[in-house]
Design an enzyme around this catalytic site. Structure first.
Site, short mmCIF file in Angstrom:
data_model
loop_
_atom_site.label_atom_id
_atom_site.label_comp_id
_atom_site.label_asym_id
_atom_site.label_seq_id
_atom_site.Cartn_x
_atom_site.Cartn_y
_atom_site.Cartn_z
N GLU A 73 44.79 32.66 42.45
CA GLU A 73 43.92 31.52 42.82
C GLU A 73 43.49 30.71 41.60
O GLU A 73 43.18 29.52 41.74
CB GLU A 73 42.70 32.03 43.61
CG GLU A 73 41.50 32.50 42.79
CD GLU A 73 41.71 33.84 42.09
OE1 GLU A 73 42.79 34.44 42.27
OE2 GLU A 73 40.80 34.29 41.37
N HIS A 85 45.43 36.91 39.07
CA HIS A 85 44.54 35.99 39.78
C HIS A 85 45.29 34.71 40.14
O HIS A 85 45.16 33.68 39.47
CB HIS A 85 43.30 35.69 38.94
CG HIS A 85 42.23 36.71 39.08
ND1 HIS A 85 41.40 36.77 40.18
CD2 HIS A 85 41.87 37.76 38.30
CE1 HIS A 85 40.56 37.79 40.05
NE2 HIS A 85 40.83 38.40 38.92
N CYS A 143 43.90 40.93 42.80
CA CYS A 143 43.28 41.69 41.72
C CYS A 143 42.55 42.93 42.25
O CYS A 143 43.20 43.88 42.69
CB CYS A 143 42.39 40.80 40.87
SG CYS A 143 42.07 41.56 39.25
#
Ligand code: MN
Length: 245
Positions: free
Chosen positions: A219, A217, A114
């Protein structure tokens, strides 16, 4: 020994509670958990101002995650701030630029997420659109606001890339960004796009390792979406392979 993975940290200022206005060094726990599941030992790298100490942070790590957050300062890519530019964090831009360049100089893997992809792109001479509305054509919705792990838009990968190897021709991602890459940095190539042409991934050209950024994102998706965890797994594996070689 498992590889040591630094995750670039940020500073959050307490809005209430016992210490309003108090600074805390932190990262979101999803980064930590994703690195851990991938087989790495996660370390939070706090924002520092001394170049030599930042360089030593990088030297101590086997891999680096550039985490999400603030808009990169547009002055770094030769633009004045436009109306929709967010509040920059110049000290963080500075420390992450040194971290990324030192890791790459040493041939260590970097996984930028990001804000991370934006910072990496700017650090190597690329530029950003300060807001999606400054694109010439109307974009898709790239900020879904809620539901971190939910897939909301498609990405299409380019041939001969880590993206293609990991995801095949297309996959779905979440999206929480209002800025995007304008010009890809020299030495890098775009390896995934959204359907509106927005760059969703870049990779360093001629790298036999792993220097890669994604605009979504990843994660936040690893717990529910195995393919996203596998990207972390591959990154950590690269860090392991290159450790003390
Ligand atoms: Mn997006």
């Amino acid at each position: 020994m498992k590889p040591l993975i630094g995750i670039s940290g940020s500073i959050i200022i307490d809005q209430g509670g016992r210490f309003p206005g108090y600074d805390r060094a932190y990262v979101n726990n999803d980064y930590v958990q994703s690195v851990l599941r991938g087989g790495g030992i996660p370390f939070i790298l706090p924002v520092l101002e001394d170049d030599e100490t930042i360089t030593m942070q990088a030297q101590a790590m086997d891999g680096l995650v550039l985490s999400g957050g603030h808009d990169v300062n547009p002055l770094l890519y030769g633009e004045e701030p436009r109306l929709k530019q967010g509040t920059p964090f110049p000290e963080r831009d500075h420390s992450e630029t040194i971290l990324a360049k030192e890791m790459i100089r040493q041939g260590k893997p970097v996984f930028a997420i990001c804000r991370g992809i934006q910072l990496l792109n700017v650090a190597y001479g690329g530029s950003l659109h300060q807001d999606l509305s400054y694109m010439e054509t109307e974009s898709l919705k790239h900020d879904q606001y809620h539901n971190p792990s939910q897939e909301t838009h498609t990405i299409t990968t380019e041939p001969n890339s880590v993206m293609r190897e990991q995801f095949g021709q297309t996959t779905l991602t979440n999206s929480f960004h209002h800025q995007i890459i304008k010009e890809v940095a020299p030495g890098f190539k775009a390896t995934a796009y959204a359907k509106d042409g927005v760059v969703e991934a870049i990779e360093k050209i001629g790298e036999d390792g792993f220097v890669l950024g994604v605009q979504w994102h990843a994660e936040m998706m690893t717990k529910k979406h195995e393919s996203m965890q596998r990207l972390f797994d591959r990154f950590v594996e690269e860090a392991k392979t290159r450790r003390k070689k």
